[in-house]
Design a protein around this motif. Structure first.
Motif, short mmCIF file in Angstrom:
data_model
loop_
_atom_site.label_atom_id
_atom_site.label_comp_id
_atom_site.label_asym_id
_atom_site.label_seq_id
_atom_site.Cartn_x
_atom_site.Cartn_y
_atom_site.Cartn_z
N GLY A 18 42.85 29.11 36.14
CA GLY A 18 42.48 29.28 37.54
C GLY A 18 42.75 30.69 38.03
N SER A 19 43.89 31.24 37.60
CA SER A 19 44.22 32.59 38.00
C SER A 19 43.27 33.60 37.39
CB SER A 19 45.66 32.92 37.59
OG SER A 19 46.56 32.03 38.21
N LEU A 20 42.89 33.36 36.14
CA LEU A 20 41.97 34.27 35.47
C LEU A 20 40.59 34.23 36.15
CD1 LEU A 20 41.53 36.20 33.11
CD2 LEU A 20 40.84 34.23 31.76
N LEU A 24 39.01 37.57 37.89
CA LEU A 24 37.72 38.14 37.50
C LEU A 24 36.75 38.18 38.68
CD1 LEU A 24 37.20 36.57 33.96
CD2 LEU A 24 37.72 38.94 34.53
N ALA A 25 36.72 37.13 39.47
CA ALA A 25 35.82 37.11 40.63
C ALA A 25 36.26 38.13 41.67
CB ALA A 25 35.78 35.72 41.24
N GLY A 26 37.56 38.27 41.86
CA GLY A 26 38.06 39.26 42.81
C GLY A 26 37.74 40.67 42.36
N ALA A 27 37.89 40.92 41.06
CA ALA A 27 37.55 42.25 40.54
C ALA A 27 36.06 42.52 40.66
CB ALA A 27 37.99 42.35 39.08
N ILE A 57 22.10 46.66 56.14
CA ILE A 57 21.88 46.16 54.77
C ILE A 57 23.17 46.21 53.96
CG2 ILE A 57 20.68 46.66 52.61
CD1 ILE A 57 18.29 47.53 54.34
N SER A 58 23.97 47.26 54.16
CA SER A 58 25.22 47.35 53.39
C SER A 58 26.23 46.29 53.81
CB SER A 58 25.82 48.75 53.51
OG SER A 58 26.19 49.02 54.84
N ILE A 59 26.30 45.97 55.08
CA ILE A 59 27.21 44.91 55.54
C ILE A 59 26.76 43.57 54.96
CG2 ILE A 59 27.93 43.57 57.56
CD1 ILE A 59 28.11 46.20 59.07
N LEU A 60 25.47 43.33 54.92
CA LEU A 60 24.95 42.11 54.31
C LEU A 60 25.29 42.05 52.82
CD1 LEU A 60 23.26 39.53 54.67
CD2 LEU A 60 21.25 40.91 54.12
N GLY A 61 25.12 43.15 52.13
CA GLY A 61 25.45 43.20 50.70
C GLY A 61 26.93 42.98 50.44
N MET A 62 27.78 43.57 51.28
CA MET A 62 29.22 43.36 51.13
C MET A 62 29.60 41.91 51.39
SD MET A 62 30.89 46.72 52.81
CE MET A 62 30.46 48.36 52.28
N ALA A 63 28.99 41.30 52.37
CA ALA A 63 29.29 39.90 52.68
C ALA A 63 28.88 38.98 51.53
CB ALA A 63 28.58 39.48 53.97
N LEU A 64 27.74 39.24 50.93
CA LEU A 64 27.31 38.43 49.80
C LEU A 64 28.22 38.63 48.59
CD1 LEU A 64 23.45 38.87 50.07
CD2 LEU A 64 24.78 36.84 50.61
N SER A 65 28.69 39.84 48.40
CA SER A 65 29.61 40.11 47.30
C SER A 65 30.95 39.41 47.53
CB SER A 65 29.82 41.62 47.16
OG SER A 65 30.68 41.91 46.11
N GLU A 66 31.44 39.43 48.72
CA GLU A 66 32.70 38.74 49.03
C GLU A 66 32.56 37.23 48.95
OE1 GLU A 66 35.82 39.82 49.57
OE2 GLU A 66 35.12 41.83 49.08
N ALA A 67 31.36 36.71 49.18
CA ALA A 67 31.15 35.26 49.08
C ALA A 67 31.41 34.77 47.67
CB ALA A 67 29.74 34.90 49.52
N ILE A 68 31.12 35.59 46.68
CA ILE A 68 31.39 35.22 45.29
C ILE A 68 32.89 35.02 45.08
CG2 ILE A 68 31.23 35.99 42.89
CD1 ILE A 68 28.56 35.17 44.15
N ALA A 69 33.70 35.87 45.66
CA ALA A 69 35.15 35.74 45.54
C ALA A 69 35.63 34.46 46.23
CB ALA A 69 35.86 36.96 46.12
N ILE A 70 35.03 34.12 47.34
CA ILE A 70 35.42 32.89 48.04
C ILE A 70 35.02 31.66 47.23
CG2 ILE A 70 35.00 31.50 50.11
CD1 ILE A 70 34.77 34.21 51.62
N TYR A 71 33.84 31.69 46.61
CA TYR A 71 33.44 30.59 45.74
C TYR A 71 34.41 30.43 44.58
CZ TYR A 71 28.89 30.77 48.09
OH TYR A 71 27.89 30.77 49.01
N LEU A 73 37.55 31.30 44.55
CA LEU A 73 38.80 30.77 45.11
C LEU A 73 38.73 29.25 45.23
CD1 LEU A 73 41.55 31.43 46.43
CD2 LEU A 73 40.34 31.52 48.60
N ILE A 74 37.61 28.76 45.70
CA ILE A 74 37.44 27.32 45.83
C ILE A 74 37.44 26.66 44.45
CG2 ILE A 74 35.78 25.53 46.52
CD1 ILE A 74 34.98 27.46 48.84
N LEU A 75 36.74 27.25 43.50
CA LEU A 75 36.68 26.68 42.16
C LEU A 75 38.02 26.74 41.45
CD1 LEU A 75 33.24 27.94 40.85
CD2 LEU A 75 33.87 25.62 41.50
N ALA A 76 38.79 27.81 41.67
CA ALA A 76 40.07 27.97 40.99
C ALA A 76 41.08 26.92 41.45
CB ALA A 76 40.62 29.37 41.24
N PHE A 77 41.02 26.54 42.71
CA PHE A 77 42.00 25.59 43.24
C PHE A 77 41.41 24.20 43.45
CE2 PHE A 77 43.69 29.72 44.48
CZ PHE A 77 44.92 29.62 43.85
N GLN A 78 40.23 23.96 42.94
CA GLN A 78 39.59 22.66 43.10
C GLN A 78 40.31 21.56 42.35
OE1 GLN A 78 35.54 22.64 41.85
NE2 GLN A 78 35.16 20.57 42.53
#
Length: 80
Positions: A18-20, A24-27, A57-71, A73-78
């Motif tokens: 889970g930590s790995l 990886l998603a955070g990186a 456009i850059s704020i939208l791109g950053m938000a989509l990139s951060e969404a991957i880290a949130i996903y 996080l949910i999968l790691a602690f599911q």
């Protein structure tokens, strides 16, 4: 073998997995946000008049990139 040791090993391996996953998603998200910010600054440097469009456009791109880290996080602690 001692069943307690086997259970402890399985628990610690699950925690590492889970930590790995989260690491990886955070990186990946950090690299994505850095690339978006870099290219946005480069784009504004080339065409300062397009600042508003590039910012949106850059704020939208950053938000989509951060969404991957949130996903991740949910999968790691599911499973906990």
């Amino acid at each position: 073998m001692n069943p307690y040791i086997i259970a402890e090993a399985a628990t610690s391996v699950a925690g590492v997995t889970g930590s790995l996953t989260l690491a990886l998603a955070g990186a990946g998200a950090a690299i994505g946000v850095g690339m978006v910010g870099s290219k946005a600054a480069e784009a504004v440097g080339r065409n300062p008049g397009a600042f508003g469009k590039v910012l949106t456009i850059s704020i939208l791109g950053m938000a989509l990139s951060e969404a991957i880290a949130i996903y991740a996080l949910i999968l790691a602690f599911q499973g906990r």
